[in-house]
Scaffold this motif. Structure first.
Motif, PDB file in Angstrom:
ATOM      1  N   HIS A  83       0.863  -1.200   0.000  1.00  0.00           N
ATOM      2  CA  HIS A  83       0.000   0.000   0.000  1.00  0.00           C
ATOM      3  C   HIS A  83       0.892   1.241   0.000  1.00  0.00           C
ATOM      4  CE1 HIS A  83      -3.740  -2.108   1.583  1.00  0.00           C
ATOM      5  NE2 HIS A  83      -2.804  -3.009   1.829  1.00  0.00           N
ATOM      6  N   GLN A  86       0.322   4.007   2.733  1.00  0.00           N
ATOM      7  CA  GLN A  86       0.608   3.655   4.131  1.00  0.00           C
ATOM      8  C   GLN A  86       2.096   3.745   4.465  1.00  0.00           C
ATOM      9  OE1 GLN A  86      -1.333  -0.149   4.830  1.00  0.00           O
ATOM     10  NE2 GLN A  86      -3.349   0.665   4.298  1.00  0.00           N
ATOM     11  N   LEU A  97      -5.887  -5.777  13.007  1.00  0.00           N
ATOM     12  CA  LEU A  97      -6.334  -5.212  11.730  1.00  0.00           C
ATOM     13  C   LEU A  97      -7.431  -4.146  11.821  1.00  0.00           C
ATOM     14  CD1 LEU A  97      -6.337  -5.140   8.626  1.00  0.00           C
ATOM     15  CD2 LEU A  97      -8.029  -6.974   8.687  1.00  0.00           C
ATOM     16  N   TRP A 100      -6.519  -1.118  13.741  1.00  0.00           N
ATOM     17  CA  TRP A 100      -5.368  -0.509  13.061  1.00  0.00           C
ATOM     18  C   TRP A 100      -5.834   0.302  11.841  1.00  0.00           C
ATOM     19  CZ3 TRP A 100      -3.485  -1.385   8.091  1.00  0.00           C
ATOM     20  CH2 TRP A 100      -2.193  -0.916   7.820  1.00  0.00           C
ATOM     21  N   LEU A 101      -6.814  -0.240  11.102  1.00  0.00           N
ATOM     22  CA  LEU A 101      -7.360   0.506   9.956  1.00  0.00           C
ATOM     23  C   LEU A 101      -7.957   1.830  10.425  1.00  0.00           C
ATOM     24  CD1 LEU A 101      -9.168  -2.318   7.905  1.00  0.00           C
ATOM     25  CD2 LEU A 101      -7.160  -1.024   7.182  1.00  0.00           C
ATOM     26  N   ARG A 208     -11.478  -2.701  -1.470  1.00  0.00           N
ATOM     27  CA  ARG A 208     -10.528  -2.858  -0.352  1.00  0.00           C
ATOM     28  C   ARG A 208     -10.598  -4.255   0.262  1.00  0.00           C
ATOM     29  NH1 ARG A 208      -8.398   1.431   2.684  1.00  0.00           N
ATOM     30  NH2 ARG A 208      -6.667   0.398   3.662  1.00  0.00           N
ATOM     31  N   PHE A 209     -11.766  -4.647   0.721  1.00  0.00           N
ATOM     32  CA  PHE A 209     -12.089  -6.019   1.160  1.00  0.00           C
ATOM     33  C   PHE A 209     -13.600  -6.090   1.316  1.00  0.00           C
ATOM     34  CE2 PHE A 209     -11.377  -5.830   6.140  1.00  0.00           C
ATOM     35  CZ  PHE A 209     -11.840  -4.522   6.204  1.00  0.00           C
ATOM     36  N   HIS A 236      -8.150  -8.038  -0.356  1.00  0.00           N
ATOM     37  CA  HIS A 236      -7.695  -8.758   0.836  1.00  0.00           C
ATOM     38  C   HIS A 236      -8.656  -9.900   1.135  1.00  0.00           C
ATOM     39  CE1 HIS A 236      -5.989  -4.669   1.483  1.00  0.00           C
ATOM     40  NE2 HIS A 236      -4.958  -5.345   1.980  1.00  0.00           N
ATOM     41  N   GLU A 239      -7.746 -12.446   6.530  1.00  0.00           N
ATOM     42  CA  GLU A 239      -6.502 -12.054   7.182  1.00  0.00           C
ATOM     43  C   GLU A 239      -6.599 -12.212   8.702  1.00  0.00           C
ATOM     44  OE1 GLU A 239      -5.713  -7.968   6.353  1.00  0.00           O
ATOM     45  OE2 GLU A 239      -3.830  -7.901   7.478  1.00  0.00           O
ATOM     46  N   HIS A 275      -3.026 -12.161   1.913  1.00  0.00           N
ATOM     47  CA  HIS A 275      -3.090 -12.875   3.202  1.00  0.00           C
ATOM     48  C   HIS A 275      -3.571 -14.320   3.108  1.00  0.00           C
ATOM     49  CE1 HIS A 275      -1.825  -9.092   4.604  1.00  0.00           C
ATOM     50  NE2 HIS A 275      -2.965  -8.501   4.307  1.00  0.00           N
ATOM     51  N   SER A 300       3.612  -8.508   7.861  1.00  0.00           N
ATOM     52  CA  SER A 300       2.316  -7.951   8.230  1.00  0.00           C
ATOM     53  C   SER A 300       1.543  -8.930   9.120  1.00  0.00           C
ATOM     54  CB  SER A 300       1.525  -7.646   6.958  1.00  0.00           C
ATOM     55  OG  SER A 300       0.192  -7.335   7.255  1.00  0.00           O
ATOM     56  N   LEU A 304       0.582  -7.539  12.778  1.00  0.00           N
ATOM     57  CA  LEU A 304      -0.818  -7.291  13.153  1.00  0.00           C
ATOM     58  C   LEU A 304      -1.419  -8.478  13.918  1.00  0.00           C
ATOM     59  CD1 LEU A 304      -2.107  -5.527   9.884  1.00  0.00           C
ATOM     60  CD2 LEU A 304      -1.568  -4.457  12.069  1.00  0.00           C
ATOM     61  N   ASP A 326       3.234  -5.855   2.076  1.00  0.00           N
ATOM     62  CA  ASP A 326       2.058  -5.248   2.713  1.00  0.00           C
ATOM     63  C   ASP A 326       2.410  -4.042   3.585  1.00  0.00           C
ATOM     64  OD1 ASP A 326      -0.699  -4.976   3.142  1.00  0.00           O
ATOM     65  OD2 ASP A 326      -0.623  -6.151   4.986  1.00  0.00           O
TER      66      ASP A 326
HETATM   67  N1  GUN Z   1      -7.703  -5.286   4.907  1.00  0.00           N
HETATM   68  C1  GUN Z   1      -8.414  -4.244   4.405  1.00  0.00           C
HETATM   69  N2  GUN Z   1      -7.651  -3.153   4.268  1.00  0.00           N
HETATM   70  C2  GUN Z   1      -6.420  -3.504   4.673  1.00  0.00           C
HETATM   71  C3  GUN Z   1      -5.171  -2.803   4.752  1.00  0.00           C
HETATM   72  O1  GUN Z   1      -5.053  -1.630   4.417  1.00  0.00           O
HETATM   73  N3  GUN Z   1      -4.123  -3.504   5.233  1.00  0.00           N
HETATM   74  C4  GUN Z   1      -4.219  -4.811   5.599  1.00  0.00           C
HETATM   75  N4  GUN Z   1      -3.130  -5.444   6.048  1.00  0.00           N
HETATM   76  N5  GUN Z   1      -5.368  -5.482   5.533  1.00  0.00           N
HETATM   77  C5  GUN Z   1      -6.459  -4.841   5.077  1.00  0.00           C
END
Ligand code: GUN
Ligand code: ZN
Length: 438
Positions: A83, A86, A97, A100-101, A208-209, A236, A239, A275, A300, A304, A326
């Motif tokens: 990313h 980031q 995770l 952290w987001l 994103r996910f 993603h 994860e 992941h 990562s 995390l 990551d």
């Molecule tokens: N899952 C959704 N967004 C992210 C991200 O920015 N980083 C990570 N490691 N997992 C995510």
């Protein structure tokens, strides 16, 4: 010689892979190694590779020979998941995770509404990749189309191969980082038209996910992926355990997290999923059958507290695997440091990541995982000459350990366990030196 053609020869120890060492009975059939080799580059493409003693006498008169005899030449590293927005929050303390987001990633990404900031970070990010010997990456931008423009423009200026895309995110994110199904479709399509296939750049449709996209947005992502052959799909998958539980609440009709993506036609030979930790064997089989790539991101996953990637299970099912840093969930831009953590992650499950396989994964394996192995990944004639010159004696400890090595595999293992950016002496893109260690 063609008028105006640039031909250069690089002399050094040379290693490159022909296939995955894990898939042949004798790993020595998977690679070529020339202790005193010559890499011949014409107009940015590999012309030949072989023993220096054989190739030197046949060089066209006047060919310049660059002396890398105290270096190991490898194809450039491929980072299959990273990313760029980031970069500035790498090494941010204390969260898993989802928190952290909220606490770090989203506020950092908000700043990419500012195109000047995006341009400044893009330049730093790409230079940092090159400083670490990474010549190709598959990268997330942010929801802002301008963040993609900034990254692609910076990559084009460096003649770098890059896959990237605008994040699609229309729910479960702060209002300042949400798009809509319709706007994300329109913006992604405009970016595909502007950038995909230009220079060495390719576009990735980037929801994103699953938790941050509505059904309507995931449908649009599937449409974009289907309507534009050659573009990538990047997201993603599985994860973190709280994330997996959340996905099963949001999509109760799906058998698994992976099944959510499959329902929206988001699997395929150009699909890259970061992941892939909490999968079952049915998921792994679907990943393999559809040719989708698992991005193994060990720094990562440790940082995390997400879990341990099951490399043997991925191989058993024949799934494509690449290595990702990551960053900024990951803690290093260095593929060497990343391989070192990959070794330790699989060791915790009683598995082994052999050094030859590790360097395959970081080069040709990463290229294959991104469906780019026709263009990059090794020194086959005609491929783009992205390569690095490694200093096996970059630190006193590396130098001391190298003295005791009795085989190439042992040298590579010491390099991946002890090496980092200091071991990258030079990075070349299309033959041109774009980074030289001070
Ligand atoms: N899952 C959704 N967004 C992210 C991200 O920015 N980083 C990570 N490691 N997992 C995510
Ligand atoms: Zn990621």
């Amino acid at each position: 010689m063609t008028q105006g053609a640039t031909v250069r020869a690089y002399r050094g120890a040379i290693l490159h892979f022909k296939r995955d060492p894990a898939t042949v009975a004798d790993a020595s059939h998977a690679y070529e190694y020339f202790a005193d080799g010559l890499l011949l580059v014409r107009d940015g493409k590999v012309e030949r590779v072989g023993e220096a003693a054989q190739l030197l006498p046949a060089l066209p008169a006047g060919t310049s020979v660059i002396d890398y005899r105290d270096r190991l030449l490898l194809p450039g590293f491929v980072d299959v998941h990273v990313h760029y927005p980031q970069t500035d929050i790498i090494a941010s303390y204390g969260e898993q995770l989802l928190d952290w987001l909220e606490r770090y990633a989203f506020p950092a990404e908000q700043r990419f509404a500012d195109t000047q900031h995006a341009g400044e970070v893009a330049a730093f990010f790409l230079d940092e990749l090159l400083r670490n010997g990474t010549t190709t990456a598959c990268a997330f931008a942010t929801i802002h189309p301008e963040s993609v423009d900034a990254l692609f423009a910076a990559a084009q200026r460096r003649s770098m191969r890059l896959i990237a895309g605008k994040v699609m995110m229309d729910r479960n994110a702060p209002a300042y980082l949400r798009d809509s199904a319709e706007s994300s479709h329109r913006d992604s399509e405009a970016l595909i038209r502007a950038w995909h296939g230009r220079a060495r750049l390719a576009y990735a449709v980037t929801p994103r996910f699953a938790p941050t996209s509505t059904v309507e947005q995931l449908e649009r992502a599937g449409q974009l992926y289907a309507d534009h052959p050659g573009v990538y799909m990047h997201s993603h998958l599985a994860e973190n355990r709280a994330e997996v539980a959340w996905v099963s609440e949001l999509f109760p009709e799906s058998r698994s997290y992976l099944d959510v993506y499959e329902r929206f036609n988001l699997l395929g030979a150009r699909s890259v999923y970061a992941h892939c930790l909490h999968l079952d064997d049915a998921d792994r089989a679907r990943m393999a059958d559809t040719g989708s790539t698992m991005a193994f991101c060990p720094t990562s996953n440790l940082f995390l507290g997400s879990g341990l990637f099951d490399l043997d299970a991925a191989y058993r099912h024949g799934a494509r695997v690449g290595i990702g840093t990551d960053v900024g969930g990951g803690t290093s831009f260095s593929m060497l440091r990343t391989l070192s953590e990959a070794y330790k992650v699989v060791a915790l499950a009683g598995q082994r990541l052999a050094p030859l396989r590790a360097f395959y994964l970081a080069t040709l394996g990463g290229a294959a995982a991104l469906d780019l192995d026709r263009d990059i990944g090794n020194f086959e004639s005609g491929k783009e000459a992205d390569f690095i010159a490694i200093d096996l004696h970059a630190t006193p400890l590396l130098a001391r350990r190298m003295e005791r090595c009795e085989s190439l595999a042992e040298q590579l293992f010491a390099l991946m366990m002890l090496g980092d950016d200091r071991a990258i002496a030079r990075t070349h893109l299309l033959g041109e030196c774009v980074y030289a260690r001070a």
